[in-house]
Design a protein around this motif. Structure first.
Motif, PDB file in Angstrom:
ATOM      1  N   UNK A  33     109.005 112.350  16.546  1.00  0.00           N
ATOM      2  CA  UNK A  33     108.633 111.547  17.652  1.00  0.00           C
ATOM      3  C   UNK A  33     108.876 111.933  18.997  1.00  0.00           C
ATOM      4  N   UNK A  34     109.799 113.118  19.218  1.00  0.00           N
ATOM      5  CA  UNK A  34     109.944 113.926  20.607  1.00  0.00           C
ATOM      6  C   UNK A  34     108.573 114.571  20.694  1.00  0.00           C
ATOM      7  N   UNK A  35     108.071 115.357  19.833  1.00  0.00           N
ATOM      8  CA  UNK A  35     106.942 116.005  20.001  1.00  0.00           C
ATOM      9  C   UNK A  35     105.568 115.150  20.149  1.00  0.00           C
ATOM     10  N   UNK A  36     105.658 114.011  19.898  1.00  0.00           N
ATOM     11  CA  UNK A  36     104.666 113.243  20.059  1.00  0.00           C
ATOM     12  C   UNK A  36     104.661 112.521  21.385  1.00  0.00           C
ATOM     13  N   UNK A  37     105.773 112.368  21.697  1.00  0.00           N
ATOM     14  CA  UNK A  37     106.159 111.946  23.210  1.00  0.00           C
ATOM     15  C   UNK A  37     105.763 112.925  24.200  1.00  0.00           C
ATOM     16  N   UNK A  38     106.062 114.156  23.866  1.00  0.00           N
ATOM     17  CA  UNK A  38     105.841 115.239  24.800  1.00  0.00           C
ATOM     18  C   UNK A  38     104.258 115.546  24.949  1.00  0.00           C
ATOM     19  N   UNK A  39     103.669 115.528  23.730  1.00  0.00           N
ATOM     20  CA  UNK A  39     102.094 115.679  23.728  1.00  0.00           C
ATOM     21  C   UNK A  39     101.549 114.416  24.580  1.00  0.00           C
ATOM     22  N   UNK A  40     101.945 113.225  24.471  1.00  0.00           N
ATOM     23  CA  UNK A  40     101.572 112.017  25.119  1.00  0.00           C
ATOM     24  C   UNK A  40     101.429 112.379  26.525  1.00  0.00           C
ATOM     25  N   UNK A  41     102.858 112.701  27.099  1.00  0.00           N
ATOM     26  CA  UNK A  41     103.149 113.035  28.519  1.00  0.00           C
ATOM     27  C   UNK A  41     102.314 113.843  29.154  1.00  0.00           C
ATOM     28  N   UNK A  42     102.025 115.091  28.081  1.00  0.00           N
ATOM     29  CA  UNK A  42     101.378 116.158  28.737  1.00  0.00           C
ATOM     30  C   UNK A  42      99.757 115.507  28.758  1.00  0.00           C
TER      31      UNK A  42
END
Length: 377
Positions: free
Chosen positions: A122-131
């Protein structure tokens, strides 16, 4: 693959050592073990672990919830609570710090591992979304377009990401709270939902980034000599292999093949989207026809299917970013494929037209000038 480093925040030394032992047996690396919220913030700043495993009730001036909130705000690190305190008031306070999971004491090793892995995903997905959203903002600021249209694109992108993220979050929470009582078959069902939603996000990210590069002019346009006949045959073979045995792509060439000076990358995006869509929106066992016709000064690409078709009142919006026809149902898609096609055609100085009847299929016709190869200095 590098090991995942975890910071353990636990004020009971024996419990902390036991947690560290279990994590190491599960293949994780211990970044540090601390006993207070103040030490947790300091250690997280120094070591920047991949994840913080945080006890809620800690000795000192600040508890685990306050420490977690500070770590998330300053360092954007994922936090999972490990606690024996699961009363409603505590959980309500804990929500404010935006943790990515809870593990209640006593716990099983498998439960701990699943919670950690879901939290990291989930954290990786959120970071990718933010990027992705930040990239979109930068591309929009650089593009010389109407500011209202830019805002609309960003809003649409955020909306499209929300659905798979919601599925990932809800499935993860269900696994977290009820996984121990479920059968392996039911657990697998929710894991597949997470994997499917992750794949959808990856495809959306790719489409958003591709569209952004094309839209902002960051894809360099370079004509080179392309053997169109071979190029198209290789693309058909690749798409047919991915589509499976239920589909057939009939490829044919008309006229005398001749060199075409086109941008090969843009040509790939253009034809790949048209052919992939034709397969996707065709019934099982459907036939897609792909015809390449050579004329004196241009090449014509025609892709036809016998699928769901497009209603007349929606055809004028086909090439709008994020627009999808109302009859697509649950067929997955981002609504960016045809926007990328249109931009690729425009950059080549070509034209595209569509003929479709709802329930009877669609035909796209693309005309591109043969062009001349760009001279290099």
């Amino acid at each position: 693959m590098s090991e995942i480093r975890i910071l353990i925040v636990e004020d009971e030394a024996i419990v902390a050592d036991d947690i560290a032992y279990r994590l190491e047996n599960l293949g994780y690396e211990i970044a540090d073990i601390v006993a207070s919220g103040e030490e947790a913030i300091e250690s997280a700043t120094d070591y920047l672990p991949d994840l913080v495993l945080m006890d809620i009730m800690l000795q000192g001036e600040i508890d685990g919830i306050e420490a977690a909130r500070t770590i998330r705000e300053r360092l954007e690190l994922p936090v999972v609570y490990l606690t024996a305190n699961a009363d409603r008031a505590t959980l309500e306070r804990a929500k404010v710090s935006v943790p990515l999971g809870y593990v209640l004491k006593p716990f099983k090793d498998r439960e701990l591992q699943v919670t950690i892995e879901i939290a990291l995903t989930r954290h990786h997905a959120e970071r990718e979304l933010q990027q992705a959203l930040e990239n979109t903002r930068q591309q929009q600021r650089a593009a010389e377009e109407n500011s209202d249209l830019k805002t609309q694109y960003l809003s649409m992108t955020s909306h499209e990401f929300r659905t798979p993220l919601t599925v990932i979050q809800s499935s993860a929470e269900m696994l977290e709270h009820f996984g121990d009582a479920w059968s392996d078959e039911k657990k697998q069902k929710y894991i597949q939902r997470i994997l499917s939603s992750t794949a959808s996000m990856n495809q959306l990210l790719e489409d958003v980034l591709t569209f952004g590069r094309v839209e902002s002019g960051k894809v360099p346009f370079q004509r080179t000599s392309v053997d169109v006949e071979t190029f198209c045959r290789d693309l058909v073979d690749a798409i047919a292999f991915g589509a499976g045995q239920g589909y057939s792509i009939e490829y044919s060439v008309r006229g005398t093949p001749q060199p075409a000076h086109l941008d090969e990358k843009l040509l790939w995006h253009l034809l790949n989207n048209l052919l992939s869509n034709a397969v996707k929106y065709s019934p099982d066992g459907g036939v897609v026809t792909f015809t390449v016709s050579f004329e004196s000064d241009r090449v014509c690409f025609q892709v036809s299917d016998s699928g769901i078709g497009i209603a007349p009142e929606e055809q004028h919006r086909l090439f709008e970013p994020f627009h999808r026809a109302k009859n697509v149902g649950k067929i997955p898609g981002t609504g960016l494929g045809l926007a990328i096609v249109k931009r690729s055609v425009d950059i080549h100085g070509g034209s595209i037209s569509v003929s479709s009847q709802e329930g009877k299929g669609t035909t796209f016709t693309v005309m591109l000038p043969l062009g001349e190869e760009e001279k290099r200095g």
